[in-house]
Write a protein that holds these residues in place. Structure first.
Motif, PDB file in Angstrom:
ATOM      1  N   MET A   1     -11.797   1.350   3.170  1.00 21.36           N
ATOM      2  CA  MET A   1     -10.585   2.694   3.504  1.00 21.36           C
ATOM      3  C   MET A   1     -11.068   3.385   2.595  1.00 21.36           C
ATOM      4  SD  MET A   1      -6.124   1.112   3.706  1.00 21.36           S
ATOM      5  CE  MET A   1      -6.227   2.047   4.279  1.00 21.36           C
TER       6      MET A   1
ATOM      7  N   ARG B   1      -4.042   4.105   9.760  1.00 21.93           N
ATOM      8  CA  ARG B   1      -5.049   3.395   9.606  1.00 21.93           C
ATOM      9  C   ARG B   1      -4.781   1.674   9.330  1.00 21.93           C
ATOM     10  NH1 ARG B   1      -8.850   0.610   8.819  1.00 21.93           N
ATOM     11  NH2 ARG B   1     -11.083   0.893   8.182  1.00 21.93           N
TER      12      ARG B   1
ATOM     13  N   SER C   1       1.233   9.458   3.956  1.00 22.10           N
ATOM     14  CA  SER C   1       1.338   8.379   4.013  1.00 22.10           C
ATOM     15  C   SER C   1       1.115   8.327   5.578  1.00 22.10           C
ATOM     16  CB  SER C   1       2.910   8.443   4.231  1.00 22.10           C
ATOM     17  OG  SER C   1       3.375   9.741   4.636  1.00 22.10           O
TER      18      SER C   1
ATOM     19  N   PHE D   1       1.012  -0.770  -0.062  1.00 21.49           N
ATOM     20  CA  PHE D   1       0.052  -0.057   0.108  1.00 21.49           C
ATOM     21  C   PHE D   1       0.945   1.275  -0.542  1.00 21.49           C
ATOM     22  CE2 PHE D   1      -2.993  -3.975   0.784  1.00 21.49           C
ATOM     23  CZ  PHE D   1      -4.283  -2.918   1.312  1.00 21.49           C
TER      24      PHE D   1
ATOM     25  N   PHE E   1     -10.290   7.326   1.874  1.00 22.78           N
ATOM     26  CA  PHE E   1      -8.600   7.339   1.398  1.00 22.78           C
ATOM     27  C   PHE E   1      -8.309   7.647  -0.085  1.00 22.78           C
ATOM     28  CE2 PHE E   1      -8.707   6.058   6.018  1.00 22.78           C
ATOM     29  CZ  PHE E   1      -7.123   6.397   6.255  1.00 22.78           C
TER      30      PHE E   1
ATOM     31  N   ILE F   1      -2.831   7.200   5.681  1.00 20.59           N
ATOM     32  CA  ILE F   1      -2.041   5.718   5.369  1.00 20.59           C
ATOM     33  C   ILE F   1      -2.047   4.742   6.544  1.00 20.59           C
ATOM     34  CG2 ILE F   1      -1.489   4.224   3.879  1.00 20.59           C
ATOM     35  CD1 ILE F   1      -1.901   6.328   1.827  1.00 20.59           C
ATOM     36  N   ARG F   2      -0.595   5.080   6.833  1.00 12.88           N
ATOM     37  CA  ARG F   2       0.292   3.964   8.070  1.00 12.88           C
ATOM     38  C   ARG F   2      -0.864   3.655   8.562  1.00 12.88           C
ATOM     39  NH1 ARG F   2       2.661   3.923  12.568  1.00 12.88           N
ATOM     40  NH2 ARG F   2       4.476   3.214  12.719  1.00 12.88           N
TER      41      ARG F   2
ATOM     42  N   LYS G   1      -7.970  11.925   2.728  1.00 11.84           N
ATOM     43  CA  LYS G   1      -7.190  11.437   3.116  1.00 11.84           C
ATOM     44  C   LYS G   1      -5.631  10.579   2.189  1.00 11.84           C
ATOM     45  CE  LYS G   1      -9.973  10.157   6.804  1.00 11.84           C
ATOM     46  NZ  LYS G   1     -11.472  10.183   6.360  1.00 11.84           N
TER      47      LYS G   1
ATOM     48  N   LEU H   1      -4.504   6.215  -2.474  1.00  9.66           N
ATOM     49  CA  LEU H   1      -3.851   5.020  -2.569  1.00  9.66           C
ATOM     50  C   LEU H   1      -3.773   4.298  -4.000  1.00  9.66           C
ATOM     51  CD1 LEU H   1      -4.224   1.448  -0.233  1.00  9.66           C
ATOM     52  CD2 LEU H   1      -6.120   2.919  -0.073  1.00  9.66           C
TER      53      LEU H   1
END
Length: 608
Positions: free
Chosen positions: A372, A333, A327, A310, A377, A330-331, A324, A379
């Motif tokens: 997500m 979450r 990094s 990811f 989010f 995302i980390r 969102k 990504l």
């Protein structure tokens, strides 16, 4: 109060959640005027949309002065981690089997865990009202399965009920009676399932289900092994090695009453409750009184077999559709997800903008990504890769899965051929009734990535595939992947219908006119095996000369629709899926064509 703790375990779509609906309705849990929802236990949006249970959940029913705690479990192998750990909480299991399909891989997987823990199962043959039902043969198949899993004589002497959860009846005989509703099932649970074993000593509870609540913080559900739980009592949290995680106080003790959780002043040993107030407690941790030194032994969880990277979305369209995007977000979450999902493993990579997420299968990781993107989010994710391991003799091993495919006899040849191309071994082939054949393979997980959609195409949508982790086995060598190249956009802008129409002979498109594209984005599939850069932005040259014939209307072939699962299975190692709340796009990892050529040359040099 008398207590019984029961889990309902079965293969996906065999009727677990529908059975819980009927038990709640017929036990008087609902008020007469209460609005009832179908599949009440599937409270998650994705569960209701897909018709599958993803998270294990508990409910409670009162029947003849006995409280029956019921845990509804997922039926898909990818969410097996949910099932493995909830077996710690229960003293009996309802093994639900479809009267037509019989016991399938997930049934086998969960039943083996339940039998090892010494649970005495009750077998419920569901959907006996189906036209293709074969309940007698299915009972024999269940007995053979139990025997193959080394069940004890006591476990093999299981009671059997027949019925239809959809129609709301169960009976000890195949022909009824059908007018007693679920009463035979309630009575059998009271007779056959033992009351929970209560140990002496101070308060102890093993965390089994974890969730976050915006008002109460972290909530841990589990069964009280000994002592009592009360609000405001001091406790400490131990991990599986006995190391102290934190000390604190219980702010709320919540007991299950029907579909609701009700605060109680005291909960006794043997009951299943949810506890709030401990910010660091998680699954497999022991919550206990301060004087307790040893943790409760937790059930080991099978390791993940598939991993994906990811990473931050770094395309030219980054940040235009989601809120969102960093990094850090995302980390955080992913770390939050790993705390509650024991079958998931999140690790840092060398780059600061990427995380490796390992899980049980494509569906589990796909559900996480879908959740997500709905939360806002953005990504990009890599192609799923299989987690290999080396033995003590330095031999390479890979995960092998047991694959069961039910297919019409006319399509069995193409299925066997495609599976053998993917380095699979045919273990068993037998008729399953109604002109269908059941094929059992041992296949490497690598070869199954992306096969589901191909299987449905080959069998005209009639095949049903079920898969389950079998064991690690010797590496099978190279498996051929996608045979076609892709069409790549060479510029950024809005796609033009006229340009796409002119390029149709190059291959089917994945975009529509007016969609935003950028350099390095995959816009279609090439008819040949190499990648090709194309210009989908070029409009028609307009002049002031008019002809008598009207301009031809542009008629485009409908594009290939890429769902999330399809996109993850489609991409190669040098490609990524860009995921935003509104779009799913395919792209090259390196957007600049010169970078791609340099990378290809250096790879060829390294191989030489």
């Amino acid at each position: 109060m008398n207590l019984r703790n029961v889990a309902i375990i079965a293969h996906v779509d065999h009727g677990k959640t529908t059975l819980v609906d009927r038990l709640l309705q017929q036990s008087g849990t609902y008020r007469d005027n209460q609005r009832q929802v179908e599949r009440a236990m599937d409270s998650n949006d994705l569960e209701r949309e897909r018709g599958i249970t993803i998270l294990a959940k508990a409910t409670s029913i009162l029947w003849q002065d006995t409280r029956i705690n019921i845990v509804d479990t997922p039926g898909h192998a990818d969410f097996g981690g949910e099932v493995e750990r909830i077996l710690n909480m229960v003293d009996g299991a309802l093994v639900l089997v479809d009267a037509a399909e019989g016991p399938l891989p997930q049934t086998k997987f969960v039943v083996s865990k339940a039998l090892k823990m010494g649970l005495k199962p009750i077998v419920v043959i569901n959907k006996v009202d189906r036209q293709d039902a074969r309940p007698v043969e299915v009972v024999n198949e269940v007995f053979d399965l139990f025997a193959a899993l080394d069940a004890s004589d006591e476990q093999l002497d299981f009671p059997i009920l027949y019925g239809s959860a959809k129609l709301g009846w169960m009976a000890e005989k195949l022909d009824g009676p059908t007018d007693q509703g679920m009463k035979p099932l309630f009575d059998l649970v009271l007779r056959h399932v033992k009351p929970p074993v209560v140990e002496e000593g101070p308060f102890r509870l093993l965390g089994t289900i974890l969730e976050a609540n915006p008002y109460l913080g972290r909530i841990v559900t589990g069964r009280i092994t000994s002592g009592q739980a009360k609000p405001n009592m001091p406790v400490k949290v131990l991990d599986h090695d006995g190391k102290l995680i934190e000390t604190g106080r219980i702010t709320k003790v919540l007991a299950f009453r029907g579909l609701d959780r009700v605060p109680v002043e005291e909960a006794e040993a043997g009951d299943i409750v949810a506890i709030a107030g401990l910010p660091n407690a998680t699954v497999a941790h022991t919550i206990c009184s301060p004087e307790v030194e040893a943790p409760i032994v937790a059930q080991p969880i099978d390791p993940p077999t598939l991993a994906m990277t990811f990473r931050v979305n770094d395309s030219p369209l980054a940040g235009t559709e989601g809120d969102k995007v960093t990094s850090r977000m995302i980390r955080d979450r992913l770390m939050r997800e790993a705390e509650g999902n024991v079958a998931l493993r999140v690790t840092e990579t060398e780059g600061s903008d990427a995380m490796e997420v390992a899980g049980r299968g494509e569906l589990q990781l796909g559900i996480l990504i879908e959740t997500m993107r709905r939360e806002g989010f953005e990504l990009s994710v890599s192609r799923p890769k299989v987690l290999l391991r080396r033995t003590a003799k330095d031999e390479l091993e890979e995960p092998i899965e047991e694959v069961v495919i039910d297919v019409d006899e006319g399509h069995s040849g193409v299925v066997v051929q495609k599976m053998s191309e993917r380095k699979s071994e045919l273990i068993e082939m037998k008729p399953s009734g109604g002109g269908r054949v059941r094929l059992v393979f041992h296949a490497p997980t690598r070869g199954l990535i992306g096969y589901q959609s191909e299987l449905l195409t080959d069998t005209r949508g009639t095949a049903i595939m079920n898969r389950l982790f079998h064991a690690y086995g010797p590496h099978k060598g190279e498996i051929t992947g996608r045979r076609n190249g892709v069409l790549i956009s060479n510029d950024q802008g809005d796609s033009v219908a006229y340009a796409m129409w002119k390029l149709e002979d190059r291959g089917p498109m994945m975009i529509e006119p007016g969609w935003k594209v950028y350099r390095g984005m995959i816009v279609g599939e090439h008819t040949r095996d190499n990648d090709l850069e194309i210009n989908v932005l070029k409009g028609k040259q307009l002049t002031n000369i008019r002809t008598t014939s009207k301009d031809e209307a542009v008629r485009l072939t409908p594009p290939i629709r890429m769902t999330l699962e399809k996109a993850l299975a489609y991409i190669e190692d040098d490609e990524l899926v860009e995921i935003t709340p509104k779009s799913i796009r395919l792209r090259k990892r390196l957007l600049d064509p010169n970078d791609r050529k340099r990378n290809e040359r250096s790879r060829e040099t390294a191989e030489a």
